[in-house]
Design a protein around this motif. Structure first.
Motif, mmCIF file in Angstrom:
data_model
loop_
_atom_site.group_PDB
_atom_site.id
_atom_site.type_symbol
_atom_site.label_atom_id
_atom_site.label_comp_id
_atom_site.label_asym_id
_atom_site.label_seq_id
_atom_site.Cartn_x
_atom_site.Cartn_y
_atom_site.Cartn_z
ATOM 1 N N SER A 1 1.441 5.405 0.541
ATOM 2 C CA SER A 1 1.027 6.425 1.502
ATOM 3 C C SER A 1 0.682 7.723 0.776
ATOM 4 C CB SER A 1 2.149 6.684 2.506
ATOM 5 O OG SER A 1 3.252 7.313 1.860
ATOM 6 N N HIS A 2 0.170 8.690 1.540
ATOM 7 C CA HIS A 2 -0.102 10.013 0.969
ATOM 8 C C HIS A 2 1.188 10.641 0.434
ATOM 9 C CE1 HIS A 2 -4.229 9.976 2.188
ATOM 10 N NE2 HIS A 2 -3.946 9.905 3.485
ATOM 11 N N ASP A 3 2.294 10.484 1.176
ATOM 12 C CA ASP A 3 3.574 11.045 0.732
ATOM 13 C C ASP A 3 4.042 10.389 -0.566
ATOM 14 O OD1 ASP A 3 3.672 12.756 2.863
ATOM 15 O OD2 ASP A 3 4.976 11.496 4.081
ATOM 16 N N ASP A 4 3.812 9.082 -0.716
ATOM 17 C CA ASP A 4 4.198 8.393 -1.948
ATOM 18 C C ASP A 4 3.422 8.948 -3.139
ATOM 19 O OD1 ASP A 4 5.935 6.614 -0.605
ATOM 20 O OD2 ASP A 4 4.257 5.329 -0.076
ATOM 21 N N ARG B 1 0.823 -1.208 0.000
ATOM 22 C CA ARG B 1 0.000 0.000 0.000
ATOM 23 C C ARG B 1 0.858 1.259 0.000
ATOM 24 N NH1 ARG B 1 -5.775 -0.317 -0.464
ATOM 25 N NH2 ARG B 1 -6.272 -2.507 -0.120
#
Length: 206
Positions: free
Chosen positions: A21-24, A19
């Motif tokens: 993340s928002h940063d990714d 999964r």
């Protein structure tokens, strides 16, 4: 009683199935925007890819959106940042600046100050090679960051480590090497009272 064979361990998920993340997702968005600014993809395609990036759930889905684009340089790829005090001195920060994996500072006659208090750094460790020379090198790190100055040779100028060992999770370790030199030496510390007043007085610049 016949021993039962052990159950097989669960198969680890391939990295593409992990999964994101928002940063990714935000990192991919920035890469796509840079690619459009460089003329690698058109505006219509940019909009389409941005929409897909924001909806992506896994690393694999994000990777597919940038597979035909050059890999952006990472801090590990960049050459060391060299700061020289010279006759008038030099300062790196305060303010936002991109932190490379390695910084080299030469105090010279005017001295050098490296201020990390307003930077955003995702590196687990930053190497700072400090040579105090005549007027010294001062390194200022935020509260919650930690420093390891064990690699600095104090020399005549000396070494002052005024930091606390209380390192917060997710913050980089500043690993210092170098030498104090014949003059000002090397100082690593947290912000002083004057610097803290400036930080609180300009919260938008933190």
């Amino acid at each position: 009683m016949t021993a039962q064979p052990p159950e097989p361990s669960p198969r680890p998920a391939p990295s593409g199935e992990l999964r994101a993340s928002h940063d990714d997702r935000e990192a991919v968005v920035e890469q796509l925007r840079d690619a459009a600014a460089e003329g690698r993809i058109g505006l219509d395609e940019l909009d389409s890819r941005l929409e897909q990036a924001l909806k992506s759930r896994t690393y694999g889905e994000l990777a597919a959106l940038t597979a035909d684009l050059p890999r952006p340089p990472s801090p590990e790829d960049r050459p060391p940042l060299v700061v020289k005090g010279g006759m008038l001195g030099a300062s790196l920060g305060p303010g936002r600046w991109e932190v490379p994996r390695r910084v080299v500072a030469y105090g010279g006659v005017g001295g050098v100050k490296i201020d990390f208090t307003r930077v955003e750094c995702r590196l687990p460790e930053v190497a700072v090679e400090a040579h105090g020379e005549i007027s010294g090198v001062t390194v200022v790190i935020p509260d919650g960051w930690a420093a390891d100055a064990g690699g600095v040779e104090p020399g005549v100028g000396g070494l002052k480590d005024e930091t606390t060992p209380d390192r917060l999770p997710g913050t980089p370790l500043i690993r210092l090497t170098g030498s104090g030199g014949p003059g000002g030496g090397v100082v690593v510390r947290h912000p002083n009272h004057r610097e803290r007043r400036k930080l609180h007085g300009n919260p938008s610049q933190r």
